[in-house]
Design a protein around this motif. Structure first.
Motif, PDB file in Angstrom:
ATOM      1  N   GLN A  62      16.710  22.711 -19.648  1.00 55.59           N
ATOM      2  CA  GLN A  62      17.702  23.495 -19.827  1.00 55.59           C
ATOM      3  C   GLN A  62      18.569  23.554 -18.181  1.00 55.59           C
ATOM      4  O   GLN A  62      19.463  24.151 -18.308  1.00 55.59           O
ATOM      5  CB  GLN A  62      16.743  25.246 -19.394  1.00 55.59           C
ATOM      6  CG  GLN A  62      16.148  25.298 -21.538  1.00 55.59           C
ATOM      7  CD  GLN A  62      17.119  25.065 -22.330  1.00 55.59           C
ATOM      8  OE1 GLN A  62      17.965  25.627 -22.517  1.00 55.59           O
ATOM      9  NE2 GLN A  62      16.865  23.999 -23.280  1.00 55.59           N
ATOM     10  N   PRO A  63      17.694  23.620 -17.078  1.00 52.85           N
ATOM     11  CA  PRO A  63      18.364  23.985 -16.168  1.00 52.85           C
ATOM     12  C   PRO A  63      19.623  22.682 -15.505  1.00 52.85           C
ATOM     13  O   PRO A  63      20.691  23.002 -14.406  1.00 52.85           O
ATOM     14  CB  PRO A  63      17.619  23.612 -15.314  1.00 52.85           C
ATOM     15  CG  PRO A  63      16.611  23.134 -14.734  1.00 52.85           C
ATOM     16  CD  PRO A  63      16.520  23.261 -16.252  1.00 52.85           C
ATOM     17  N   LEU A  64      19.410  21.764 -15.973  1.00 56.82           N
ATOM     18  CA  LEU A  64      20.351  20.273 -15.909  1.00 56.82           C
ATOM     19  C   LEU A  64      22.136  21.013 -16.679  1.00 56.82           C
ATOM     20  O   LEU A  64      22.725  21.081 -16.268  1.00 56.82           O
ATOM     21  CB  LEU A  64      20.350  18.943 -16.818  1.00 56.82           C
ATOM     22  CG  LEU A  64      18.764  19.016 -15.327  1.00 56.82           C
ATOM     23  CD1 LEU A  64      18.295  17.384 -16.758  1.00 56.82           C
ATOM     24  CD2 LEU A  64      19.055  18.417 -13.553  1.00 56.82           C
ATOM     25  N   ALA A  65      21.819  20.826 -18.167  1.00 56.97           N
ATOM     26  CA  ALA A  65      22.440  21.969 -18.446  1.00 56.97           C
ATOM     27  C   ALA A  65      23.037  23.274 -18.380  1.00 56.97           C
ATOM     28  O   ALA A  65      24.417  23.263 -17.854  1.00 56.97           O
ATOM     29  CB  ALA A  65      21.919  22.185 -19.882  1.00 56.97           C
ATOM     30  N   GLY A  66      22.599  24.037 -17.881  1.00 58.04           N
ATOM     31  CA  GLY A  66      23.180  24.826 -17.456  1.00 58.04           C
ATOM     32  C   GLY A  66      24.023  24.803 -15.793  1.00 58.04           C
ATOM     33  O   GLY A  66      25.087  25.705 -15.371  1.00 58.04           O
TER      34      GLY A  66
ATOM     35  N   ALA B 118      15.106  15.150 -30.410  1.00 60.23           N
ATOM     36  CA  ALA B 118      16.642  15.328 -30.761  1.00 60.23           C
ATOM     37  C   ALA B 118      16.965  16.714 -31.038  1.00 60.23           C
ATOM     38  O   ALA B 118      17.778  16.846 -30.606  1.00 60.23           O
ATOM     39  CB  ALA B 118      16.429  13.983 -32.233  1.00 60.23           C
ATOM     40  N   GLY B 119      16.578  16.715 -31.699  1.00 56.77           N
ATOM     41  CA  GLY B 119      16.706  18.528 -32.063  1.00 56.77           C
ATOM     42  C   GLY B 119      16.740  19.161 -30.423  1.00 56.77           C
ATOM     43  O   GLY B 119      17.659  20.302 -30.454  1.00 56.77           O
ATOM     44  N   MET B 120      16.034  19.521 -30.402  1.00 55.22           N
ATOM     45  CA  MET B 120      15.631  19.962 -28.591  1.00 55.22           C
ATOM     46  C   MET B 120      17.309  19.381 -27.942  1.00 55.22           C
ATOM     47  O   MET B 120      17.685  20.347 -26.933  1.00 55.22           O
ATOM     48  CB  MET B 120      14.559  19.676 -27.682  1.00 55.22           C
ATOM     49  CG  MET B 120      13.142  20.179 -28.122  1.00 55.22           C
ATOM     50  SD  MET B 120      13.361  21.976 -28.569  1.00 55.22           S
ATOM     51  CE  MET B 120      11.659  21.924 -29.213  1.00 55.22           C
ATOM     52  N   VAL B 121      17.190  18.383 -27.218  1.00 54.95           N
ATOM     53  CA  VAL B 121      18.878  18.153 -27.068  1.00 54.95           C
ATOM     54  C   VAL B 121      19.570  18.877 -27.357  1.00 54.95           C
ATOM     55  O   VAL B 121      20.775  19.085 -26.735  1.00 54.95           O
ATOM     56  CB  VAL B 121      19.179  16.266 -27.123  1.00 54.95           C
ATOM     57  CG1 VAL B 121      20.623  15.886 -26.065  1.00 54.95           C
ATOM     58  CG2 VAL B 121      17.541  15.439 -26.517  1.00 54.95           C
ATOM     59  N   LEU B 122      19.918  18.203 -28.287  1.00 53.69           N
ATOM     60  CA  LEU B 122      21.747  19.443 -29.454  1.00 53.69           C
ATOM     61  C   LEU B 122      21.041  21.131 -28.982  1.00 53.69           C
ATOM     62  O   LEU B 122      22.280  21.606 -28.834  1.00 53.69           O
ATOM     63  CB  LEU B 122      21.284  19.343 -31.053  1.00 53.69           C
ATOM     64  CG  LEU B 122      21.977  17.806 -31.210  1.00 53.69           C
ATOM     65  CD1 LEU B 122      21.561  17.982 -32.489  1.00 53.69           C
ATOM     66  CD2 LEU B 122      22.776  17.601 -30.918  1.00 53.69           C
ATOM     67  N   LEU B 123      19.827  21.139 -28.722  1.00 52.58           N
ATOM     68  CA  LEU B 123      20.015  22.660 -28.913  1.00 52.58           C
ATOM     69  C   LEU B 123      19.774  23.476 -27.492  1.00 52.58           C
ATOM     70  O   LEU B 123      20.253  24.245 -27.021  1.00 52.58           O
ATOM     71  CB  LEU B 123      18.264  23.237 -29.356  1.00 52.58           C
ATOM     72  CG  LEU B 123      18.075  24.929 -29.058  1.00 52.58           C
ATOM     73  CD1 LEU B 123      19.236  25.770 -30.085  1.00 52.58           C
ATOM     74  CD2 LEU B 123      16.262  24.952 -29.477  1.00 52.58           C
ATOM     75  N   THR B 124      19.886  22.367 -26.671  1.00 50.60           N
ATOM     76  CA  THR B 124      20.006  23.113 -25.242  1.00 50.60           C
ATOM     77  C   THR B 124      21.695  22.949 -24.789  1.00 50.60           C
ATOM     78  O   THR B 124      21.453  24.133 -24.022  1.00 50.60           O
ATOM     79  CB  THR B 124      19.690  21.614 -24.320  1.00 50.60           C
ATOM     80  OG1 THR B 124      18.193  21.601 -24.901  1.00 50.60           O
ATOM     81  CG2 THR B 124      19.960  21.833 -22.535  1.00 50.60           C
ATOM     82  N   GLY B 125      22.719  22.783 -25.568  1.00 50.92           N
ATOM     83  CA  GLY B 125      23.929  22.872 -25.818  1.00 50.92           C
ATOM     84  C   GLY B 125      24.253  24.831 -25.852  1.00 50.92           C
ATOM     85  O   GLY B 125      25.387  25.159 -25.208  1.00 50.92           O
ATOM     86  N   TYR B 126      22.952  25.534 -26.809  1.00 49.11           N
ATOM     87  CA  TYR B 126      23.558  26.498 -26.440  1.00 49.11           C
ATOM     88  C   TYR B 126      21.845  27.351 -26.138  1.00 49.11           C
ATOM     89  O   TYR B 126      22.668  28.911 -25.081  1.00 49.11           O
ATOM     90  CB  TYR B 126      22.973  27.264 -27.962  1.00 49.11           C
ATOM     91  CG  TYR B 126      22.897  28.476 -28.400  1.00 49.11           C
ATOM     92  CD1 TYR B 126      23.584  29.174 -28.553  1.00 49.11           C
ATOM     93  CD2 TYR B 126      21.198  28.968 -28.296  1.00 49.11           C
ATOM     94  CE1 TYR B 126      22.910  30.813 -28.698  1.00 49.11           C
ATOM     95  CE2 TYR B 126      20.955  30.510 -28.160  1.00 49.11           C
ATOM     96  CZ  TYR B 126      21.428  31.375 -28.847  1.00 49.11           C
ATOM     97  OH  TYR B 126      21.592  32.473 -28.730  1.00 49.11           O
ATOM     98  N   THR B 127      21.359  27.059 -26.113  1.00 48.40           N
ATOM     99  CA  THR B 127      20.202  28.189 -24.646  1.00 48.40           C
ATOM    100  C   THR B 127      19.945  27.776 -23.399  1.00 48.40           C
ATOM    101  O   THR B 127      19.985  28.572 -22.953  1.00 48.40           O
ATOM    102  CB  THR B 127      18.977  27.300 -24.862  1.00 48.40           C
ATOM    103  OG1 THR B 127      18.771  25.751 -24.455  1.00 48.40           O
ATOM    104  CG2 THR B 127      17.985  27.694 -26.454  1.00 48.40           C
ATOM    105  N   ALA B 128      20.866  26.995 -22.751  1.00 47.91           N
ATOM    106  CA  ALA B 128      21.312  27.140 -21.427  1.00 47.91           C
ATOM    107  C   ALA B 128      22.401  27.761 -20.591  1.00 47.91           C
ATOM    108  O   ALA B 128      22.593  28.488 -20.013  1.00 47.91           O
ATOM    109  CB  ALA B 128      21.014  25.437 -21.342  1.00 47.91           C
ATOM    110  N   VAL B 129      23.338  27.734 -21.509  1.00 48.07           N
ATOM    111  CA  VAL B 129      24.062  28.819 -21.680  1.00 48.07           C
ATOM    112  C   VAL B 129      24.414  30.482 -22.507  1.00 48.07           C
ATOM    113  O   VAL B 129      25.360  31.423 -22.081  1.00 48.07           O
ATOM    114  CB  VAL B 129      25.507  28.088 -21.855  1.00 48.07           C
ATOM    115  CG1 VAL B 129      25.391  27.557 -20.939  1.00 48.07           C
ATOM    116  CG2 VAL B 129      25.984  28.505 -23.305  1.00 48.07           C
ATOM    117  N   ALA B 130      23.426  30.319 -22.989  1.00 49.52           N
ATOM    118  CA  ALA B 130      23.882  31.608 -24.344  1.00 49.52           C
ATOM    119  C   ALA B 130      23.815  33.086 -23.007  1.00 49.52           C
ATOM    120  O   ALA B 130      24.128  33.845 -23.454  1.00 49.52           O
ATOM    121  CB  ALA B 130      22.266  31.681 -25.225  1.00 49.52           C
ATOM    122  N   ALA B 131      22.800  33.035 -22.177  1.00 53.56           N
ATOM    123  CA  ALA B 131      22.694  33.975 -21.187  1.00 53.56           C
ATOM    124  C   ALA B 131      23.751  34.849 -20.435  1.00 53.56           C
ATOM    125  O   ALA B 131      23.752  35.947 -20.672  1.00 53.56           O
ATOM    126  CB  ALA B 131      21.070  34.011 -20.240  1.00 53.56           C
TER     127      ALA B 131
END
Length: 432
Positions: free
Chosen positions: A297-301, A344-357
């Motif tokens: 999360q923080p890496l993608a954020g 694998a799904g977690m990697v893709l999902l991070t593109g949304y969760t890390a920036v949604a807020a």
């Protein structure tokens, strides 16, 4: 409920050290909130038969009923998002955060004390429904208030990083819930887990909610002095004055919430029901993959602060639209298959969760930010995220388990279209 604590200076970001303290206060409280919420879904397979009677010859009826209550809790989230968002906009972010965590602790205690159907009949499911309604009210307000609080506490060029801790802390809470559930599943027999073991995590959640309340009481309010002295916004002002922003929140959230609740919450049950996966091993896989998810999360954020929010959002949505079906079809009874699919799904999902807020907070002006986020976000989560376990289990009962992956893929495709037209907000100054 009026805030009497320290106030952040108007239009001035908090100093770096103070921002870190804010980050810790928001994250710890949020982790406690989501631990209480997620313990329900991880333990549903154990207490379903205790609270709901079985249908004639159909062992899936208690599980379906339990996930229906899970969905009912989600439908209180829009109410919580609207009411607690209004509290955050009128009385302060900190005031709303202290109320939500007390509601969650009370709901968790009520779940722990839910009687069995054999002992009390219909009273058992009624108590469970009331508990989930209280928790749904809490969670709906939690996202609105904590999202606003986190993003407003961030310094220049750090909103993506700070916003990622919304899901870091959410995942930590979920991880602890999953870990405790997995530990109990390995230490206790199925009979003990179904009899009394499932109650232990809920009792623990009620206790740690008091710790989270104490921590949040010491946080610094992020509303500016200008907001404090301005006329209080009406309950539906955000919807009336910013209808396009409200619709954007719905479109941003639809694909993200179905993917999130499928991969982080429902997947262990999906693997158990559809692939004959061992229940204890499924919880273990969930725990490992959640730890991996939290690290991302923080890496993608931080990356989104450099390259923008849209590239990450599009990577998530297009990735899931294309890969959701083949990934879910790859799950077998083998331990490694579920682990690889979930990671694998977690990697893709991070593109949304890390920036949604960050994206949600950047859409609305400060005056109605919390309520503006809270209602459309929570409504969308209730419609698509909260119903994911029920829809997936219903497809299985109807004899069409292969339809659920296509359902996930379709919603992610809808959100991909929204992301294409979404303005880039990463480098815009935040309205304060």
């Amino acid at each position: 409920m009026t805030d009497t604590g320290p106030i952040a200076a108007a239009h001035t970001p908090l100093p770096s050290r103070a921002s870190v303290r804010q980050l810790v206060a928001a994250s710890i409280g949020n982790a406690v909130e989501w631990y209480d919420w997620y313990a329900y879904s991880f333990l549903a397979v154990y207490f379903a038969g205790q609270v709901f009677p079985k249908g004639a010859g159909n062992s899936l009826v208690p599980l379906l009923s339990t996930f229906a209550v899970f969905a009912v809790g989600f439908f209180m989230r829009p109410v919580g998002g609207l009411l607690m968002g209004a509290v955050a906009d009128r009385r302060g972010r900190r005031a709303a955060l202290t109320v939500t965590i007390l509601l969650m602790g009370g709901g968790s205690l009520l779940v722990a004390l839910t009687p069995t159907y054999a002992a009390t009949g219909l009273l058992a499911p009624v108590v469970l429904v009331i508990a989930r309604l209280v928790q749904g009210l809490s969670v709906g307000g939690e996202f609105a208030a904590s999202t606003t609080f986190l993003v407003e506490s961030a310094g220049p060029g750090r909103r993506g990083l700070f916003s990622s801790f919304q899901y870091v802390s959410t995942t930590i809470g979920q991880l602890v819930a999953s870990g405790i559930s997995a530990l109990l599943a390995h230490l206790l027999s199925d009979g003990q887990m179904s009899g009394w073991g499932w109650r232990v995590p809920f009792l623990f959640g009620a206790v740690i909610s008091l710790v989270g309340f104490w921590i949040r009481r010491g946080a610094v309010e992020t509303r500016s002095e200008e907001q404090r002295t301005a006329p209080r916004p009406g309950l539906f002002e955000a919807l009336r004055r910013h209808p396009r922003a409200s619709l954007l929140i719905c479109g941003i959230t639809a694909g993200g919430t179905i993917a999130y609740y499928t991969w982080t919450t429902y997947l262990p049950t999906y693997a158990t029901v559809n692939a004959g996966f061992d229940k204890g091993d499924a919880l273990t896989v969930g725990t490992i993959s959640l730890a991996f998810f939290a690290v991302l999360q923080p890496l993608a954020g931080a990356l989104s602060d450099r390259i923008g929010r849209k590239p990450l959002l599009l990577g998530f949505a297009v990735g899931f639209a294309v890969l959701a079906v083949p990934l879910l079809h790859r799950i077998t009874s083998a331990f490694v298959s579920l682990l690889l699919v979930q990671c694998a799904g977690m990697v893709l999902l991070t593109g949304y969760t890390a920036v949604a807020a960050a994206v949600n907070a950047e859409v609305f002006p400060a005056r109605v930010r919390a309520a503006g986020i809270g209602f459309p976000y929570s409504l969308t989560v209730a419609l698509f995220g909260g119903t994911a376990p029920y829809v997936g289990t219903w497809f299985k009962q109807a004899g069409h388990p292969g339809w659920f992956p296509w359902y996930v893929s379709a919603l992610c495709l809808v959100s991909a279209c929204v992301y294409l037209v979404l303005p880039e907000t990463a480098r815009r100054p935040l309205d304060r």
